[in-house]
Design a protein around this motif. Structure first.
Motif, short mmCIF file in Angstrom:
data_model
loop_
_atom_site.label_atom_id
_atom_site.label_comp_id
_atom_site.label_asym_id
_atom_site.label_seq_id
_atom_site.Cartn_x
_atom_site.Cartn_y
_atom_site.Cartn_z
N THR A 120 15.93 6.00 -8.93
CA THR A 120 15.42 5.85 -7.57
C THR A 120 14.52 4.63 -7.50
O THR A 120 13.66 4.44 -8.36
N LEU A 121 14.72 3.83 -6.48
CA LEU A 121 13.80 2.74 -6.19
C LEU A 121 12.77 3.30 -5.22
O LEU A 121 13.09 3.62 -4.08
N LEU A 122 11.56 3.48 -5.71
CA LEU A 122 10.46 3.98 -4.90
C LEU A 122 9.68 2.78 -4.40
O LEU A 122 9.25 1.93 -5.18
N SER A 123 9.52 2.69 -3.08
CA SER A 123 8.76 1.57 -2.52
C SER A 123 7.75 2.08 -1.51
O SER A 123 7.92 3.13 -0.89
N TYR A 124 6.68 1.31 -1.38
CA TYR A 124 5.61 1.63 -0.46
C TYR A 124 5.22 0.34 0.23
O TYR A 124 5.06 -0.70 -0.42
N SER A 125 5.12 0.40 1.54
CA SER A 125 4.64 -0.76 2.28
C SER A 125 3.60 -0.27 3.29
O SER A 125 3.69 0.86 3.78
N ALA A 126 2.63 -1.10 3.56
CA ALA A 126 1.56 -0.70 4.47
C ALA A 126 0.97 -1.92 5.16
O ALA A 126 1.03 -3.04 4.65
N GLU A 127 0.43 -1.65 6.31
CA GLU A 127 -0.35 -2.63 7.06
C GLU A 127 -1.75 -2.05 7.18
O GLU A 127 -1.93 -0.96 7.71
N ILE A 128 -2.74 -2.78 6.67
CA ILE A 128 -4.12 -2.30 6.63
C ILE A 128 -5.03 -3.30 7.31
O ILE A 128 -4.94 -4.51 7.06
N VAL A 129 -5.92 -2.79 8.14
CA VAL A 129 -6.98 -3.61 8.72
C VAL A 129 -8.29 -2.88 8.43
O VAL A 129 -8.53 -1.79 8.97
#
Length: 172
Positions: A120-129
């Motif tokens: 499994t390719l586990l990915s996480y993306s986020a936009e943080i301010v």
């Protein structure tokens, strides 16, 4: 450390875009079971001191997370309450509804690797301010340090739970 790809990109002013991914030698369903064990995340994610599912809807609920670390020998805690929307077993979308950041939204994705069975390719993306009172350079430094550690902790948890069920031998 394992092969973890990680990047932080700068947006306007204090906005940051995070991206982390790692190939894990377990099935998508096994990885899903670990990353959605919300009430026990703080047992194996090193910088997470509290993880509490607030509401009990099946795939759309609130989750309280409290992280802790030391920055320049000063204790630092960060609390968020996230709206979580699950799309089993492909993605988890999160959006902050209250907390110590100005804004946050993120997504976990789980993709089967066709040419490699039970990977499994586990990915996480986020936009943080962050809020203006939070030094962005210190936040970036902590994210650079902690996110790869967190991904390794997920892999280690999978190794503990599913030892012997991986299709790839794992180094001990």
């Amino acid at each position: 450390m394992e092969d973890i790809k990680f990047s932080i990109k700068k947006g306007q002013r204090y906005k940051r875009y995070l991206s982390v991914e790692m190939l894990i030698p377990y099935s998508r369903e096994q990885v899903w079971q670990v990353i959605t064990s919300y009430d026990t995340l703080s047992e194996f994610i090193p910088n997470l001191v509290k993880s509490n599912r607030i509401s009990n809807s099946e795939s759309n609920f609130l989750l309280e997370l409290v992280g802790f670390c030391e920055i320049l020998n000063f204790p630092f805690s960060l609390r968020t309450v996230l709206e979580v929307v699950e799309n089993f077993p492909y993605a988890i979308d999160t959006q902050m509804v209250e907390g110590d950041l100005q804004s946050y939204s993120g997504q976990w994705r789980l993709e089967e690797v066709e040419q490699k069975k039970n990977q499994t390719l586990l990915s996480y993306s986020a936009e943080i301010v962050p809020k203006l009172t939070m030094p962005i350079a210190l936040l970036e430094r902590q994210l650079n340090r902690l996110l790869p550690i967190n991904f390794s902790a997920i892999r280690q948890r999978l190794d503990i739970i599913y030892a012997g069920n991986s299709q790839i031998a794992t180094p001990k």
